[in-house]
Design a protein around this motif. Structure first.
Motif, short mmCIF file in Angstrom:
data_model
loop_
_atom_site.label_atom_id
_atom_site.label_comp_id
_atom_site.label_asym_id
_atom_site.label_seq_id
_atom_site.Cartn_x
_atom_site.Cartn_y
_atom_site.Cartn_z
N HIS A 93 0.84 -1.21 0.00
CA HIS A 93 0.00 0.00 0.00
C HIS A 93 0.87 1.25 0.00
O HIS A 93 0.66 2.17 -0.79
CB HIS A 93 -0.91 -0.01 1.24
N ARG A 94 1.85 1.28 0.85
CA ARG A 94 2.73 2.46 0.96
C ARG A 94 3.55 2.65 -0.31
O ARG A 94 3.76 3.79 -0.75
CB ARG A 94 3.64 2.31 2.18
N SER A 95 3.98 1.55 -0.91
CA SER A 95 4.74 1.64 -2.14
C SER A 95 3.87 2.17 -3.29
O SER A 95 4.32 3.01 -4.08
CB SER A 95 5.31 0.25 -2.49
N ILE A 96 2.64 1.71 -3.37
CA ILE A 96 1.70 2.20 -4.38
C ILE A 96 1.46 3.69 -4.19
O ILE A 96 1.49 4.47 -5.15
CB ILE A 96 0.37 1.42 -4.32
N ASP A 97 1.23 4.10 -2.95
CA ASP A 97 0.98 5.53 -2.67
C ASP A 97 2.18 6.39 -3.04
O ASP A 97 2.03 7.46 -3.65
CB ASP A 97 0.62 5.74 -1.20
N GLN A 98 3.37 5.94 -2.67
CA GLN A 98 4.57 6.72 -2.98
C GLN A 98 4.77 6.84 -4.49
O GLN A 98 5.07 7.92 -5.01
CB GLN A 98 5.80 6.11 -2.33
N PHE A 99 4.61 5.74 -5.20
CA PHE A 99 4.76 5.76 -6.65
C PHE A 99 3.75 6.70 -7.29
O PHE A 99 4.07 7.49 -8.17
CB PHE A 99 4.63 4.34 -7.22
N THR A 100 2.50 6.61 -6.84
CA THR A 100 1.43 7.45 -7.38
C THR A 100 1.68 8.92 -7.08
O THR A 100 1.54 9.78 -7.96
CB THR A 100 0.07 7.00 -6.79
N ASP A 101 2.06 9.21 -5.85
CA ASP A 101 2.24 10.61 -5.42
C ASP A 101 3.38 11.31 -6.16
O ASP A 101 3.40 12.54 -6.22
CB ASP A 101 2.49 10.67 -3.92
N THR A 102 4.32 10.56 -6.70
CA THR A 102 5.48 11.16 -7.35
C THR A 102 5.46 10.99 -8.87
O THR A 102 6.43 11.33 -9.54
CB THR A 102 6.79 10.56 -6.79
#
Length: 194
Positions: free
Chosen positions: A45-54
């Motif tokens: 979840h955190r990896s998906i969010d970080q990738f999406t946010d950047t």
């Protein structure tokens, strides 16, 4: 990404799906309370969010909304992107969306003794109105964002966001269709390195 994308990108493992779903509700220091697979789902979840946010493509969508919705633009884009995933669901998954969402609500209910209380509270609204299924309709997006608007203490205008979706529909759809394969590739790389 929002809830539906997180679930879809979890694959077929029940515990990874649960972890990915509860990711926003679990602080870093609480991670070790969960099984290895739920922890993996939280990290996913955190990896998906970080990738999406950047991501530059996602940034285009956010910029289009920033003047009107300010710091709520990323939340709105996440929900918009779930709309496009839901709308073209059978392009991604062989299980019909209604069946998929009902299976998820049943699965998560088996973990109520393990998930944070905030998850259970949110699921009351989510399952009652089947947000995940109704994301495929602009009316469903409107209801979800209006509900989020009411539950947020700050002025946010999220209840007006579906107007922006209709106005710029083709642009948001194009950006989602460019971005989502990149996100899928990112998740595949995450799986290989975990």
């Amino acid at each position: 990404m929002n809830f539906l994308a997180h679930l879809y990108l979890s694959g077929d493992d029940e515990e990874i799906t649960v972890g990915n779903f509860i990711g926003d509700f679990v602080k870093g220091s609480q991670l070790d309370r969960y099984s290895e697979k739920i922890q993996k789902g939280i990290r996913l979840h955190r990896s998906i969010d970080q990738f999406t946010d950047t991501n530059d493509i996602v940034l285009e969508s956010k910029v289009r909304l920033r003047e009107q919705f300010r710091h709520f633009a990323p939340v709105i884009v996440d929900v918009f992107y779930d709309h496009f995933l839901a709308k073209d669901w059978l392009k991604y998954c062989h299980i019909p969306l209604l069946e998929y969402t009902e299976n998820f609500y049943q699965t998560i209910s088996n973990y109520f003794d393990q998930v944070p209380k905030g998850v259970i509270s949110m699921l009351t609204y989510m399952s009652r109105d089947n947000w995940l299924y109704n994301y495929q309709f602009i009316e469903g997006i409107d209801r979800a964002l209006t509900g989020m608007s009411k539950r947020t203490n700050y002025e946010n205008r999220m209840d007006e966001a579906s107007i922006a979706l209709k106005k710029h529909y083709s642009e948001f759809e194009r950006e989602f269709n460019l971005f989502f394969p990149e996100l899928q590739a990112h998740v595949n790389n995450f799986e290989q390195t975990e």
